[in-house]
Enzyme design. Sequence first.
Site, mmCIF file in Angstrom:
data_model
loop_
_atom_site.group_PDB
_atom_site.id
_atom_site.type_symbol
_atom_site.label_atom_id
_atom_site.label_comp_id
_atom_site.label_asym_id
_atom_site.label_seq_id
_atom_site.Cartn_x
_atom_site.Cartn_y
_atom_site.Cartn_z
ATOM 1 N N GLY A 18 34.663 93.439 -16.800
ATOM 2 C CA GLY A 18 35.034 93.506 -15.390
ATOM 3 C C GLY A 18 33.720 94.200 -14.581
ATOM 4 N N ARG A 19 33.644 94.242 -13.320
ATOM 5 C CA ARG A 19 32.579 94.924 -12.473
ATOM 6 C C ARG A 19 33.169 95.626 -11.326
ATOM 7 N NH1 ARG A 19 27.894 91.214 -11.371
ATOM 8 N NH2 ARG A 19 28.212 90.224 -13.402
ATOM 9 N N LYS A 45 29.294 100.429 -20.381
ATOM 10 C CA LYS A 45 29.037 100.321 -18.871
ATOM 11 C C LYS A 45 27.966 100.785 -18.480
ATOM 12 C CE LYS A 45 31.305 102.234 -14.688
ATOM 13 N NZ LYS A 45 32.733 102.528 -14.267
ATOM 14 N N ASP A 81 37.697 110.377 -8.278
ATOM 15 C CA ASP A 81 38.103 108.838 -7.769
ATOM 16 C C ASP A 81 39.084 108.289 -8.413
ATOM 17 O OD1 ASP A 81 37.142 106.542 -6.572
ATOM 18 O OD2 ASP A 81 35.598 106.041 -8.307
HETATM 19 N N1 LIG Z 1 36.922 101.625 -21.474
HETATM 20 C C1 LIG Z 1 37.469 100.380 -21.033
HETATM 21 N N2 LIG Z 1 38.062 99.685 -21.934
HETATM 22 C C2 LIG Z 1 38.404 98.433 -21.116
HETATM 23 N N3 LIG Z 1 38.361 98.077 -19.970
HETATM 24 C C3 LIG Z 1 37.617 98.844 -19.290
HETATM 25 C C4 LIG Z 1 37.101 99.994 -19.635
HETATM 26 N N4 LIG Z 1 36.457 100.757 -18.569
HETATM 27 C C5 LIG Z 1 36.717 100.052 -17.636
HETATM 28 N N5 LIG Z 1 37.255 98.561 -17.983
HETATM 29 C C6 LIG Z 1 37.536 97.597 -17.001
HETATM 30 O O1 LIG Z 1 36.036 97.195 -16.413
HETATM 31 C C7 LIG Z 1 36.582 97.098 -14.933
HETATM 32 C C8 LIG Z 1 35.440 97.575 -14.011
HETATM 33 O O2 LIG Z 1 35.332 99.138 -14.239
HETATM 34 P P1 LIG Z 1 34.374 99.733 -13.061
HETATM 35 O O3 LIG Z 1 34.454 101.325 -13.336
HETATM 36 O O4 LIG Z 1 33.066 99.260 -13.184
HETATM 37 O O5 LIG Z 1 34.855 99.477 -11.729
HETATM 38 P P2 LIG Z 1 36.259 99.987 -10.918
HETATM 39 O O6 LIG Z 1 36.681 101.310 -11.253
HETATM 40 O O7 LIG Z 1 37.170 98.843 -10.539
HETATM 41 O O8 LIG Z 1 35.528 100.266 -9.324
HETATM 42 P P3 LIG Z 1 34.590 101.093 -8.941
HETATM 43 O O9 LIG Z 1 32.981 100.771 -8.877
HETATM 44 O O10 LIG Z 1 34.826 101.550 -7.503
HETATM 45 O O11 LIG Z 1 34.429 102.468 -9.873
HETATM 46 C C9 LIG Z 1 37.663 98.228 -14.867
HETATM 47 O O12 LIG Z 1 38.755 97.893 -13.514
HETATM 48 C C10 LIG Z 1 38.666 97.869 -15.979
HETATM 49 O O13 LIG Z 1 39.570 96.947 -16.029
HETATM 50 MG MG LIG Z 2 36.017 102.457 -12.813
#
Ligand SMILES: Nc1ncnc2c1ncn2[C@@H]1O[C@H](COP(=O)(O)OP(=O)(O)OP(=O)(O)O)[C@@H](O)[C@H]1O
Ligand SMILES: [Mg+2]
Length: 319
Positions: A24-25, A46, A140
Site C-alpha cells: 500500500g502507499r 517501508k 498520527d
Molecule cells: N507492517 C505492516 N504490515 C502489513 N501492512 C502494512 C504494514 N505497515 C503498513 N501496511 C499497509 O501499508 C499501507 C500504507 O501505509 P502508509 O503508512 O504508507 O500509509 P498510511 O498510513 O495509509 O498513510 P500516511 O502516509 O498518511 O501515513 C497501510 O495502510 C497498511 O495497509
Molecule cells: Mg501509516
Amino acid sequence: MPAGRPSGLLGKEIAGYRVESEIGRGGMAVVYRARDLRLDRTVALKLLAPELARNDTFRKRFAHESRVAASIDHPHIVPVFEAGETEGVLYIAMRYVAGRDLAALLDREGPLPPVKAGRIAAQVASALDAAHAHDLVHRDVKPGNVLVAEGTDGDHPEHVYLTDFGLTKKSLSLTGFTTVGEFVGTLDYVAPEQISGKPVDGRCDVYSLACVVFETLVGAPPFRRDNDWAVLWAQQYDPPPPLSEVRPGLPSAADAVFARALAKTPEERYGTCLEFVAELRAVLADAPGGGPAAPRGPRRLGAPPAPPAWARPVFRELD
Ligand SMILES: Nc1ncnc2c1ncn2[C@@H]1O[C@H](COP(=O)(O)OP(=O)(O)OP(=O)(O)O)[C@@H](O)[C@H]1O
Ligand SMILES: [Mg+2]
C-alpha cells in the site's frame, strides 16, 4: 518513487531485502512486502519519499523516533526490525502483518458492532499508553495506522497492531504540504493543539483515538466537512455531534464519554487512553441488548425458500 507511478522496485534488492510486492502507499511512503535475505523471513519494508531524506529535521527525528519505537516491546505495536538509510532513501523494516488496516475494514464492513469496536479500541489504547510511558507521542493515530490481523482464538477474534510512531509529517513545517500548499493526508483525527502548533503530549493521542473509535462506531469521524479548512475549524471550535444521535440505539451515556475524550483543551480529557476506552466499554455494555445491531453485516442464513413450481418435478425425483 513518486506516488501514482508504478514502482520499478519489484524484485530489486534494497539494504538486504528483496522487494516482492506493493502492499500500500500513503502520502509519504510506499510499503512493500519483502524478503529479509539475511534471516530468510517476510517483512514489511517501508520506503519513505526521497524528499524526506533531504529534510535534515526529518532525518534527525526519523533516526530518533525509530530508535524509540524499536525499543518498545509491546504486543500491540508493530515490531520494528531495522531502520536506516540507503542510497538516499530512508527505510524501515518491520513485522509483516497479514490482515487489513482499520480504514479498509471499515470500508468493507461499515460501522462495527460496539463489542468489536471496544475490543479494537482497547488494544490500540494499551499500545498508546505504553508509548506514552516511554515519553513517545504517536501524533498520527488514524485508521490507516491500525492494522487488524486474525486473533488467537474465539475470545480474541482479532489482534490489533499500531504502527507509524512519530512518522507524521504534520508536526514538521513544510514537509506536510506539497509544493502548491496542499496538505497531504487527513485532518479528520488531528487534535486542536496540533493544529495551533502548541506542544503536544499523550493527550493528543487520546483525542485522535476518540475520533477513530467514533468512526468505528458510526462509520464517519466526528467532524466531516466539505473542505480541509472547515475540518480544521471544527476540530478547534465545534462540539462533537452526540454519538447517540448519529447512530440511534447507542446509549446516550456514551455522548459524555466522547465529549470528554474530544475536549478542545488537553487538560479536560481523560489522562490515559485506557481510561477513556474502559469508560466507553462500560457504558456500551450497559446498553440494552449490548447496543444496536450492526447496520451491515453477514446475512443470517435461514431455511432455503421453497423451489418454484417449475422445479418441483425435479425435486420430487431427487427425494
Ligand atoms: N507492517 C505492516 N504490515 C502489513 N501492512 C502494512 C504494514 N505497515 C503498513 N501496511 C499497509 O501499508 C499501507 C500504507 O501505509 P502508509 O503508512 O504508507 O500509509 P498510511 O498510513 O495509509 O498513510 P500516511 O502516509 O498518511 O501515513 C497501510 O495502510 C497498511 O495497509
Ligand atoms: Mg501509516
